[in-house]
Design an enzyme around this catalytic site. Structure first.
Site, PDB file in Angstrom:
ATOM      1  N   GLY A  43       0.818  -1.207   0.000  1.00  7.79           N
ATOM      2  CA  GLY A  43       0.000   0.000   0.000  1.00  7.79           C
ATOM      3  C   GLY A  43       0.851   1.256   0.000  1.00  7.79           C
ATOM      4  O   GLY A  43       1.830   1.360   0.736  1.00  7.79           O
ATOM      5  N   LEU A  44       0.465   2.208  -0.849  1.00  3.71           N
ATOM      6  CA  LEU A  44       1.185   3.474  -0.943  1.00  3.71           C
ATOM      7  C   LEU A  44       0.183   4.628  -0.870  1.00  3.71           C
ATOM      8  O   LEU A  44       0.262   5.593  -1.621  1.00  3.71           O
ATOM      9  CB  LEU A  44       2.006   3.531  -2.237  1.00  3.71           C
ATOM     10  CG  LEU A  44       3.154   4.546  -2.291  1.00  3.71           C
ATOM     11  CD1 LEU A  44       4.165   4.286  -1.193  1.00  3.71           C
ATOM     12  CD2 LEU A  44       3.835   4.515  -3.660  1.00  3.71           C
ATOM     13  N   GLY A  45      -0.752   4.478   0.093  1.00  2.00           N
ATOM     14  CA  GLY A  45      -1.700   5.552   0.348  1.00  2.00           C
ATOM     15  C   GLY A  45      -1.079   6.577   1.271  1.00  2.00           C
ATOM     16  O   GLY A  45       0.139   6.764   1.289  1.00  2.00           O
TER      17      GLY A  45
ATOM     18  N   LYS B 119      -6.020  -1.811  12.408  1.00  4.40           N
ATOM     19  CA  LYS B 119      -6.862  -2.034  13.592  1.00  4.40           C
ATOM     20  C   LYS B 119      -8.086  -2.882  13.274  1.00  4.40           C
ATOM     21  O   LYS B 119      -8.541  -3.663  14.112  1.00  4.40           O
ATOM     22  CB  LYS B 119      -7.295  -0.695  14.184  1.00  4.40           C
ATOM     23  CG  LYS B 119      -8.028   0.204  13.211  1.00  4.40           C
ATOM     24  CD  LYS B 119      -8.286   1.570  13.774  1.00  4.40           C
ATOM     25  CE  LYS B 119      -8.867   2.516  12.739  1.00  4.40           C
ATOM     26  NZ  LYS B 119      -7.904   2.877  11.683  1.00  4.40           N
TER      27      LYS B 119
ATOM     28  N   VAL C 299      -3.337   1.692  17.064  1.00  3.34           N
ATOM     29  CA  VAL C 299      -4.084   2.441  18.078  1.00  3.34           C
ATOM     30  C   VAL C 299      -3.395   3.778  18.318  1.00  3.34           C
ATOM     31  O   VAL C 299      -2.201   3.829  18.595  1.00  3.34           O
ATOM     32  CB  VAL C 299      -4.162   1.666  19.413  1.00  3.34           C
ATOM     33  CG1 VAL C 299      -4.902   2.486  20.465  1.00  3.34           C
ATOM     34  CG2 VAL C 299      -4.851   0.321  19.212  1.00  3.34           C
TER      35      VAL C 299
ATOM     36  N   ILE D 130       1.064   7.981  18.845  1.00  2.00           N
ATOM     37  CA  ILE D 130       1.248   7.909  20.296  1.00  2.00           C
ATOM     38  C   ILE D 130       1.694   6.496  20.678  1.00  2.00           C
ATOM     39  O   ILE D 130       0.989   5.527  20.394  1.00  2.00           O
ATOM     40  CB  ILE D 130      -0.064   8.226  21.044  1.00  2.00           C
ATOM     41  CG1 ILE D 130      -0.610   9.596  20.616  1.00  2.00           C
ATOM     42  CG2 ILE D 130       0.153   8.180  22.541  1.00  2.00           C
ATOM     43  CD1 ILE D 130      -1.994   9.888  21.160  1.00  2.00           C
TER      44      ILE D 130
ATOM     45  N   GLY E 206     -10.535  17.777   5.797  1.00  2.00           N
ATOM     46  CA  GLY E 206      -9.853  16.504   5.635  1.00  2.00           C
ATOM     47  C   GLY E 206      -9.739  15.666   6.884  1.00  2.00           C
ATOM     48  O   GLY E 206      -9.077  14.621   6.885  1.00  2.00           O
TER      49      GLY E 206
ATOM     50  N   LYS F 289     -10.213   0.011  18.473  1.00  2.00           N
ATOM     51  CA  LYS F 289      -9.033   0.346  19.275  1.00  2.00           C
ATOM     52  C   LYS F 289      -9.214  -0.076  20.729  1.00  2.00           C
ATOM     53  O   LYS F 289      -8.259  -0.537  21.367  1.00  2.00           O
ATOM     54  CB  LYS F 289      -8.764   1.845  19.159  1.00  2.00           C
ATOM     55  CG  LYS F 289      -8.401   2.270  17.736  1.00  2.00           C
ATOM     56  CD  LYS F 289      -8.395   3.773  17.574  1.00  2.00           C
ATOM     57  CE  LYS F 289      -8.101   4.174  16.134  1.00  2.00           C
ATOM     58  NZ  LYS F 289      -8.184   5.643  15.932  1.00  2.00           N
TER      59      LYS F 289
END
Length: 431
Positions: free
Chosen positions: A12-14, A107, A134, A138, A189, A207
């Site tokens: 994936g290259l989003g 997740k 999650v 952080i 966005g 989460k």
């Protein structure tokens, strides 16, 4: 393992995939000093070669065929960032069985199929790391599995969805209604074109399932989590909450008690003096309570290209260190207990209830009789003027009561001739 280079493949290259590519590239000059070797992304699985070619330095690393990665013995780490259940689940299981370590931010997959994947990783003696699943950038999964491992953790709770926190912040600070705040979040966005998973609490629920499983060493899946979103919250609810010294936040709560685990996501009133009340906009924060450490708080950006990429790249570096020490799989599944997950009716909370009632003498006493019948003590009650003739608005906050008993009160109020409408019901967080 080549002592000079570790090869990785990116699925994936989003937004996040591009961020991971950028972060690993930015670390090239210092990587040898940090890890003793280089990490190179030698394959990137994409859907559209032409669209993806402008995002990378060398388009020859792009492929649309998973077999190019699965069958390449030189690839040591697979970084899965395509999201969703399939084909991500198939790719991850195949990668582990092929002797590759896996890092993911997925997740959705972990909250449903975490046990299967972690067991496969254990059998293969490979790492399966998911810090970014999650709270974005952080650190929370690694602290729970490592730094706080000596604690008996009894509660993990917090704000784990940036979109809903942004919406509620705008409703609180600018008096917006939900629909207007959602429109602004979409425009800027913060919200997806289809925001359902965020505003209905599903994203936060995933989460919470992951956090509860890691914190309490017992499997909790998405199906175990009671989930409510923020779509019914109004500017009036927030205004009244402020009058009572509270803010409204979408909280994910997981508690480990003697009779089982509680796991739920719902909008809740939280006292203005609580640190979470001042966590605004798209920021996330997670509280952990352990018997030795007491309360700890983890705060920062819960989503976004580079914050999430930071967590993913951190896991990649951890895998490389484990490879160099020949100890991959050393911290795998930590669910060695089988604790029951409580039904929501068996949990205890305080409740905020906003009612439209007949405007006449004695109506408050009638309302309080319903609460008394089920031993649901009232902590605060206030009456407000209503724009409707012969109607008064009443706001009640209960003391701690079981959800089962409270909903019996609510059902009786709904059927009471003196109650015209229950406008809102919101739980009140209590430690």
């Amino acid at each position: 393992m080549n002592e000079k280079v570790v090869n990785a493949a990116l699925l994936g290259l989003g937004t996040v995939g591009t961020g991971v590519y950028k972060v690993i590239k930015s670390q090239e000059q210092e990587m040898t000093a940090k890890l003793g070797c280089q990490v190179r992304i030698t394959k990137i699985l994409v859907r559209n070669l032409e669209k993806a070619s402008g995002k990378v330095d060398d388009p020859s690393v792009l492929t649309t065929d998973w077999a190019d990665i699965e069958g390449d013995p030189s690839i040591d780490i697979v970084i899965e960032l395509i999201g969703g259940i399939e084909p991500a689940r198939t790719y991850i299981l195949a990668a582990l069985k092929a002797g590759k370590n896996v890092v993911t931010a997925n997740k959705d997959l972990i909250a449903v199929h975490g046990k299967e994947i972690l067991e496969t990783a254990r059998t293969a003696q490979k790492d399966f790391l998911f810090e970014a699943a999650v709270a974005g950038g952080i650190p929370i999964i690694s602290p729970l599995k490592n730094s706080l491992e000596a604690n008996h953790v009894t509660e993990v709770m917090g704000i784990v969805n940036g979109t809903t926190n942004f919406i509620l912040t705008k409703m609180s600070q600018e008096g917006m209604e939900f629909s207007d705040a959602l429109a602004l979040a979409t425009e800027l966005g913060y919200a997806e074109a289809d925001p359902t998973a965020d505003i209905e609490g599903i994203d936060a629920g995933r989460k919470v399932a992951i956090l509860a499983s890691v914190a309490f060493n017992s499997r909790v899946t998405l199906d175990n989590v009671h989930i409510e979103g923020i779509t019914k919250i109004t500017a009036k609810d927030i205004r009244y909450a402020k009058e009572m010294g509270c803010e409204i936040k979408l909280l994910g709560v997981a508690r480990c008690q003697k009779d089982g685990v509680e796991a739920y996501v719902c909008p809740m009133l939280i006292p203005a003096e609580h640190p979470l009340a001042s966590v605004n906009d798209s920021y996330n924060a997670v509280f952990v309570h352990g018997d030795a450490v007491g309360d700890t708080m983890f705060y920062g950006r819960g989503a976004g290209e580079l914050p999430t990429a930071s967590a993913v790249a951190g896991d990649v570096f951890e895998v490389v260190r484990n490879m160099k020490a020949d100890c991959c799989g050393r911290v795998g599944c930590t669910c060695y207990k089988t604790l029951p997950v409580k039904d929501m009716a068996d949990t205890h909370n305080r409740y905020f209830l906003r009612l439209q009632v007949e405007d006449r003498c004695g109506v408050l006493a009638e309302i309080l009789e319903h609460f008394a019948k089920y031993q649901a003590s009232v902590a605060q009650i206030m009456q407000k003027e209503s724009k409707r003739p012969d109607t008064a608005e009443v706001v009640v906050i209960t003391k701690l009561v079981s959800e089962g008993a409270f909903f019996k009160v609510k059902e009786e109020l709904e059927n009471s001739a003196s109650v015209r409408k229950i406008s809102s019901m919101i739980r009140v967080y209590q430690k």
